[in-house]
Write an enzyme that holds these catalytic residues in place. Sequence first.
Site, mmCIF file in Angstrom:
data_model
loop_
_atom_site.group_PDB
_atom_site.id
_atom_site.type_symbol
_atom_site.label_atom_id
_atom_site.label_comp_id
_atom_site.label_asym_id
_atom_site.label_seq_id
_atom_site.Cartn_x
_atom_site.Cartn_y
_atom_site.Cartn_z
ATOM 1 N N LYS A 147 44.396 7.727 9.337
ATOM 2 C CA LYS A 147 44.831 6.401 9.951
ATOM 3 C C LYS A 147 44.771 5.139 8.963
ATOM 4 O O LYS A 147 44.040 5.470 7.983
ATOM 5 C CB LYS A 147 44.021 6.102 11.209
ATOM 6 C CG LYS A 147 44.079 7.012 12.366
ATOM 7 C CD LYS A 147 45.094 6.857 13.226
ATOM 8 C CE LYS A 147 44.900 7.637 14.489
ATOM 9 N NZ LYS A 147 46.058 7.606 15.103
ATOM 10 N N GLU A 155 49.449 7.920 8.573
ATOM 11 C CA GLU A 155 49.840 6.769 9.661
ATOM 12 C C GLU A 155 49.199 5.301 9.067
ATOM 13 O O GLU A 155 48.276 5.467 8.548
ATOM 14 C CB GLU A 155 49.212 6.964 10.893
ATOM 15 C CG GLU A 155 49.611 8.261 11.733
ATOM 16 C CD GLU A 155 49.048 8.303 13.057
ATOM 17 O OE1 GLU A 155 49.835 8.078 13.958
ATOM 18 O OE2 GLU A 155 47.913 9.062 13.133
ATOM 19 N N ASP A 189 52.224 20.494 21.969
ATOM 20 C CA ASP A 189 51.900 19.720 20.889
ATOM 21 C C ASP A 189 53.189 19.145 20.469
ATOM 22 O O ASP A 189 54.280 19.867 20.228
ATOM 23 C CB ASP A 189 51.556 20.665 19.669
ATOM 24 C CG ASP A 189 51.074 20.016 18.550
ATOM 25 O OD1 ASP A 189 52.125 18.901 18.129
ATOM 26 O OD2 ASP A 189 50.244 20.410 17.817
ATOM 27 N N HIS A 190 53.231 17.646 20.657
ATOM 28 C CA HIS A 190 54.763 17.146 20.548
ATOM 29 C C HIS A 190 55.169 17.329 19.061
ATOM 30 O O HIS A 190 56.708 17.201 18.975
ATOM 31 C CB HIS A 190 54.750 15.729 20.919
ATOM 32 C CG HIS A 190 54.073 14.919 19.976
ATOM 33 N ND1 HIS A 190 52.720 14.622 19.868
ATOM 34 C CD2 HIS A 190 54.763 14.025 19.019
ATOM 35 C CE1 HIS A 190 52.591 13.733 18.821
ATOM 36 N NE2 HIS A 190 53.817 13.407 18.236
ATOM 37 N N HIS A 226 48.545 19.204 15.093
ATOM 38 C CA HIS A 226 49.882 19.097 14.455
ATOM 39 C C HIS A 226 49.994 19.562 12.957
ATOM 40 O O HIS A 226 50.976 20.120 12.850
ATOM 41 C CB HIS A 226 50.146 17.462 14.356
ATOM 42 C CG HIS A 226 49.967 16.595 15.762
ATOM 43 N ND1 HIS A 226 50.371 17.346 16.865
ATOM 44 C CD2 HIS A 226 49.590 15.410 15.912
ATOM 45 C CE1 HIS A 226 50.309 16.325 17.802
ATOM 46 N NE2 HIS A 226 49.768 15.182 17.418
ATOM 47 N N ASP A 284 41.849 15.113 16.056
ATOM 48 C CA ASP A 284 43.166 14.215 16.725
ATOM 49 C C ASP A 284 44.453 14.976 16.342
ATOM 50 O O ASP A 284 45.464 15.148 17.122
ATOM 51 C CB ASP A 284 42.939 12.949 16.440
ATOM 52 C CG ASP A 284 43.956 12.237 17.054
ATOM 53 O OD1 ASP A 284 44.509 12.494 18.220
ATOM 54 O OD2 ASP A 284 44.473 11.114 16.548
ATOM 55 N N ARG A 286 44.855 7.274 39.583
ATOM 56 C CA ARG A 286 43.535 6.787 40.501
ATOM 57 C C ARG A 286 44.211 5.397 41.026
ATOM 58 O O ARG A 286 43.807 5.289 42.102
ATOM 59 C CB ARG A 286 42.370 6.540 39.724
ATOM 60 C CG ARG A 286 41.741 7.908 39.908
ATOM 61 C CD ARG A 286 40.563 7.888 38.968
ATOM 62 N NE ARG A 286 41.103 7.906 37.633
ATOM 63 C CZ ARG A 286 40.338 8.172 36.253
ATOM 64 N NH1 ARG A 286 39.056 8.416 36.304
ATOM 65 N NH2 ARG A 286 40.872 8.019 35.205
HETATM 66 C C1 BG6 Z 1 48.863 12.192 18.670
HETATM 67 C C2 BG6 Z 1 47.496 11.646 18.060
HETATM 68 O O1 BG6 Z 1 48.753 13.305 19.036
HETATM 69 O O2 BG6 Z 1 49.649 12.031 17.514
HETATM 70 C C3 BG6 Z 1 47.870 10.043 17.785
HETATM 71 O O3 BG6 Z 1 46.780 11.577 19.276
HETATM 72 C C4 BG6 Z 1 48.591 10.053 16.569
HETATM 73 O O4 BG6 Z 1 46.415 9.509 16.935
HETATM 74 C C5 BG6 Z 1 50.140 10.865 17.106
HETATM 75 O O5 BG6 Z 1 48.897 8.753 16.070
HETATM 76 C C6 BG6 Z 1 51.063 10.680 16.102
HETATM 77 O O6 BG6 Z 1 52.064 11.470 16.581
HETATM 78 P P1 BG6 Z 1 53.585 10.728 15.979
HETATM 79 O O7 BG6 Z 1 54.733 11.382 16.586
HETATM 80 O O8 BG6 Z 1 53.663 9.447 15.884
HETATM 81 O O9 BG6 Z 1 53.488 11.324 14.294
#
Ligand code: BG6
Length: 513
Positions: A359, A239, A200-201, A263, A258, A66
């Site tokens: 977290k 984390e 999903d990375h 994941h 989340d 935007r």
């Molecule tokens: C994301 C979450 O999908 O994955 C975050 O939204 C999280 O909250 C993150 O911190 C963790 O990814 P990675 O690759 O740092 O383990």
Amino acid sequence: MATTEITISPEEVKASSGTERVPDPCIVVIFGASGDLTKKKLLPALYHLEQGGLLPEKFAVVGVARRPLTDEFAKDMREGILSGGGVEDGDSKLDEFIAKVNYHAMNFDDADGYTKLKALLETLDKKYGTNGGRLFYLATAPGYFAEIVHQLGAHGMAKPEKGTVRVIIEKPFGHDLQSARELNDDVNQVLSEDQIFRIDHYLGKETVQNILVFRFANGIFEPIWNRNFIDHVQITAAENIGIEGRGPFYEKAGALRDVVQNHVMELLSFVAMEPPVSFGAAPIRTEKIKVWKAIQSIPLEDTARGQYSAGTIEGKPVIGYRQEDRVDPASNTETFAALRLEIENWRWAGVPFYLRAGKRLAKRATEITIQFKQPPLLLFKDTNGSGKCDEIQPNIISMRIQPNDGISLRFAAKVPGPTMQSCPVNMDFNYATAFGVSSANGYERLLLDAMLGDATLFAHRDGVEATWALMTPILEGWAATPPKDFPNYVAGSWGPKTSDALLARDGRKWRQQ
Ligand code: BG6
């Protein structure tokens, strides 16, 4: 596993990673491009692909958001790429790459903006020779996903006359089963399933893909990978960071939505699935879904939730969740979730899986622990001495997804000396030592695969719905019984006592990370 002797040069790694897979010409169009993800992950990932010769020569990027940015966008992306490391300022290749980065300002619900975007893309096709190929990346707030897909359809951008169109959709894909179904229905009205890439990375991480190689390319592990030999499995996604300024997002999400629904459930499926018939999108997705569908509904007694209070991380004081920016001071959002579940199939019947994610925990550690049963007769149990050797420890395979990526196997060894004392020792494989390269952030591989149309490492409609079907009753149960004890763990600890109790009930403990 004397794997540290096997050192493979970066060139060999590149040669073995399929560098011949170069996609067709295309423009990558990122919606929501002014967000952190684009600067910190997507553009650095695209540039690393460029450095590796993996992008098509005829290629361009368009950021869509935007804000009325123009040249500032390319400048900002350059900074993002440089701060990611591995690139020198003044690198001529970087200049060439940045020259292909464009920007288009529009509101995502403004039809006129799409007409102009289409015209821009056609102009860029002529300039860069990209020939109608498109990879749209939806990195906006999730509320816009359906709208953008509909607008792309309405403006003839979802199925153009030439080139291939694919759409990557970021997580979260829905916020419960119902909304995930609706979103699937919405996008499937415009796009065919083979055009949709739900990202999903975690699936792009080398260490996650390596779970499958470890299991299915090594003859020695698969025969013992079942209820006859395995006592239980733990998956930890810890984390030490907090919510990183994402208060409004996290307030609506929480740890279960989340990280666990996506994941952690992906990790679980890789650990537990049956061998697929081949390494292709359909066989892999089929086996993953079979795992999720074999999980019976998870009773609330088998869950634990938590929220962090102020504490100390790496020697520095940190605030509690309720004090974070744009978070309700009486918030009941969970920043920690733990579950116990069982997979009711022949391989896993009776083997508990314990999952936890949170977290502001003591440290960053994503790890899978496979704990094996003890031998039937403990011959050496009376001869152990003191310290860490005073108990016979079960064998453990631990897969470190991050950091310090690698795998270790714990077994007992005789302590030198006149008595039959045993002590646990580790055989260790470490990615960086063995291969001389650290594993990439996940986005590189996934962007490349999407450009190539390979959906193996992306979520399928049925898979997303299967994991939401497991999480939704827990979310509803939690919403119906607000926690009375939040905040219930101190930042820098390992989560609430209720998480330890989940395992203690079964006579087990979380593995110390
Ligand atoms: C994301 C979450 O999908 O994955 C975050 O939204 C999280 O909250 C993150 O911190 C963790 O990814 P990675 O690759 O740092 O383990």
